[in-house]
Design a protein around this motif. Structure first.
Motif, short mmCIF file in Angstrom:
data_model
loop_
_atom_site.label_atom_id
_atom_site.label_comp_id
_atom_site.label_asym_id
_atom_site.label_seq_id
_atom_site.Cartn_x
_atom_site.Cartn_y
_atom_site.Cartn_z
N PHE A 173 0.85 -1.19 0.00
CA PHE A 173 0.00 0.00 0.00
C PHE A 173 0.88 1.24 0.00
O PHE A 173 1.86 1.32 0.75
CB PHE A 173 -0.90 0.01 1.25
N ALA A 174 0.55 2.18 -0.86
CA ALA A 174 1.30 3.43 -0.92
C ALA A 174 0.33 4.58 -1.17
O ALA A 174 -0.60 4.46 -1.97
CB ALA A 174 2.35 3.37 -2.02
N VAL A 175 0.55 5.69 -0.47
CA VAL A 175 -0.31 6.86 -0.64
C VAL A 175 0.40 8.10 -0.12
O VAL A 175 1.22 8.02 0.80
CB VAL A 175 -1.67 6.67 0.10
N ARG A 176 0.11 9.23 -0.72
CA ARG A 176 0.54 10.53 -0.21
C ARG A 176 -0.72 11.30 0.12
O ARG A 176 -1.49 11.68 -0.77
CB ARG A 176 1.39 11.29 -1.25
N CYS A 177 -0.94 11.52 1.41
CA CYS A 177 -2.19 12.13 1.86
C CYS A 177 -1.92 13.48 2.51
O CYS A 177 -1.09 13.59 3.42
CB CYS A 177 -2.89 11.20 2.85
N VAL B 155 5.88 4.83 7.34
CA VAL B 155 5.08 6.06 7.33
C VAL B 155 5.96 7.24 7.69
O VAL B 155 6.89 7.12 8.50
CB VAL B 155 3.89 5.96 8.33
N ASP B 156 5.68 8.37 7.05
CA ASP B 156 6.37 9.61 7.37
C ASP B 156 5.31 10.69 7.50
O ASP B 156 4.39 10.76 6.68
CB ASP B 156 7.37 9.97 6.27
N GLU C 213 -12.06 4.52 -0.67
CA GLU C 213 -11.56 3.23 -0.19
C GLU C 213 -10.10 3.35 0.24
O GLU C 213 -9.67 2.72 1.21
CB GLU C 213 -11.72 2.17 -1.27
N VAL C 214 -9.33 4.14 -0.49
CA VAL C 214 -7.93 4.38 -0.12
C VAL C 214 -7.88 5.11 1.22
O VAL C 214 -7.07 4.79 2.10
CB VAL C 214 -7.21 5.18 -1.21
N ALA C 215 -8.76 6.09 1.39
CA ALA C 215 -8.81 6.83 2.65
C ALA C 215 -9.16 5.90 3.81
O ALA C 215 -8.55 5.97 4.89
CB ALA C 215 -9.83 7.96 2.55
N ALA C 216 -10.14 5.02 3.59
CA ALA C 216 -10.56 4.10 4.65
C ALA C 216 -9.42 3.15 5.02
O ALA C 216 -9.22 2.84 6.20
CB ALA C 216 -11.78 3.31 4.20
N ARG C 217 -8.67 2.69 4.02
CA ARG C 217 -7.56 1.80 4.34
C ARG C 217 -6.45 2.53 5.10
O ARG C 217 -5.86 1.99 6.03
CB ARG C 217 -6.98 1.17 3.07
N LEU C 218 -6.18 3.76 4.70
CA LEU C 218 -5.18 4.55 5.41
C LEU C 218 -5.53 4.65 6.90
O LEU C 218 -4.66 4.49 7.76
CB LEU C 218 -5.10 5.96 4.81
N LEU C 219 -6.78 4.87 7.20
CA LEU C 219 -7.20 5.02 8.59
C LEU C 219 -7.07 3.73 9.39
O LEU C 219 -7.03 3.76 10.62
CB LEU C 219 -8.66 5.51 8.64
N ARG C 220 -6.99 2.61 8.70
CA ARG C 220 -6.87 1.31 9.39
C ARG C 220 -5.42 0.91 9.63
O ARG C 220 -5.16 -0.18 10.14
CB ARG C 220 -7.58 0.21 8.59
N LEU C 221 -4.47 1.75 9.27
CA LEU C 221 -3.06 1.40 9.41
C LEU C 221 -2.49 1.67 10.80
O LEU C 221 -1.31 1.43 11.04
CB LEU C 221 -2.22 2.17 8.37
N PHE C 222 -3.34 2.16 11.71
CA PHE C 222 -2.85 2.57 13.02
C PHE C 222 -3.53 1.76 14.11
O PHE C 222 -4.75 1.63 14.12
CB PHE C 222 -3.08 4.07 13.21
N ARG C 223 -2.73 1.22 15.02
CA ARG C 223 -3.26 0.39 16.09
C ARG C 223 -4.05 1.25 17.07
O ARG C 223 -3.63 2.32 17.45
CB ARG C 223 -2.13 -0.33 16.84
N THR D 285 2.93 10.22 4.23
CA THR D 285 3.40 9.39 3.13
C THR D 285 3.58 7.96 3.63
O THR D 285 4.31 7.71 4.59
CB THR D 285 4.73 9.90 2.56
N VAL D 286 2.89 7.03 2.99
CA VAL D 286 3.02 5.61 3.30
C VAL D 286 3.62 4.91 2.08
O VAL D 286 3.09 5.03 0.97
CB VAL D 286 1.66 4.97 3.65
N GLU D 287 4.73 4.23 2.29
CA GLU D 287 5.40 3.55 1.19
C GLU D 287 6.36 2.51 1.75
O GLU D 287 7.03 2.76 2.76
CB GLU D 287 6.18 4.56 0.34
#
Length: 205
Positions: A121-125, A143-144, A186-196, A137-139
């Protein structure tokens, strides 16, 4: 360790460092990010950190004449230790519902990021939170989070800091929140699920 704690062992000292990790801030901005610290307490801690060489004052512009505080190179070297401490603390139960500053949210995102969930998964939000602008940035499973504006982000999310916290840590679904998303939902929803999510106060320890 004793020498380090003599310099930054006070609770407010480390929180000041946290507030400056993403860049310089004026005194009024620091107070906004640390509402529990009185003006006199914050002034005293800043003076101690400046004397120790952890923080320095600089002039920002524009507007000209605005003074701010920033971390020195030695102060920035505290980031790995601060991230490690925050990561360790995130394993404990969540006992406070107090609002987090944008800088505190940025640190929380770095410390709770799940590399396994970000596989392939990669995204610049561009995050627009309470007038502040963060680029996430996720790549490559990393994460940065920096304070910056992107000319062509893949995704833009605009929300209040409290609302965004409820999305990534409170389990509130995207469609139920007061948030504006520009880009693939859907990309936004996945991004939000990347954090515990933090352990509830009555959960296992």
């Amino acid at each position: 360790m004793a020498r380090a704690l003599n310099l930054v062992g006070d609770r407010w000292a480390l929180l000041i460092v946290r507030e400056l990790l993403l860049g310089p801030k004026r005194f009024t901005d620091l107070r906004r990010g640390l509402p529990g610290a009185s003006q006199s307490m914050l002034t005293a801690r800043l003076a101690e950190l400046e004397e120790a060489g952890v923080v320095r004052r600089r002039r920002l512009g524009p507007p000209a004449g605005v003074r701010a505080y920033e971390l020195t190179e030695w102060g920035r070297d505290l980031e790995p230790a601060l991230l490690g401490l925050a990561r360790w603390g995130s394993r404990g139960p969540l006992t406070s519902s107090a609002q987090l500053s944008v800088d505190a949210l940025a640190l929380a995102m770095k410390t709770t990021f799940d590399p396994a969930a970000a596989r392939d998964f990669a995204v610049r939000c561009q995050l627009l939170l309470d007038g502040d602008s963060l680029l996430v940035t996720v790549e490559d499973g990393r994460v940065d989070v920096v304070r910056a504006d992107a000319a062509d982000p893949d995704l833009v999310i605009r929300a209040g800091a409290g609302t965004f916290r409820s999305l990534i840590f409170g389990g509130v679904p995207l469609h139920a929140a007061d948030v504006v998303v520009r880009g693939d939902g859907e990309v936004a929803a996945r991004l939000l699920r990347l954090f515990r999510r933090p352990t509830p106060a009555n959960g296992p320890q």
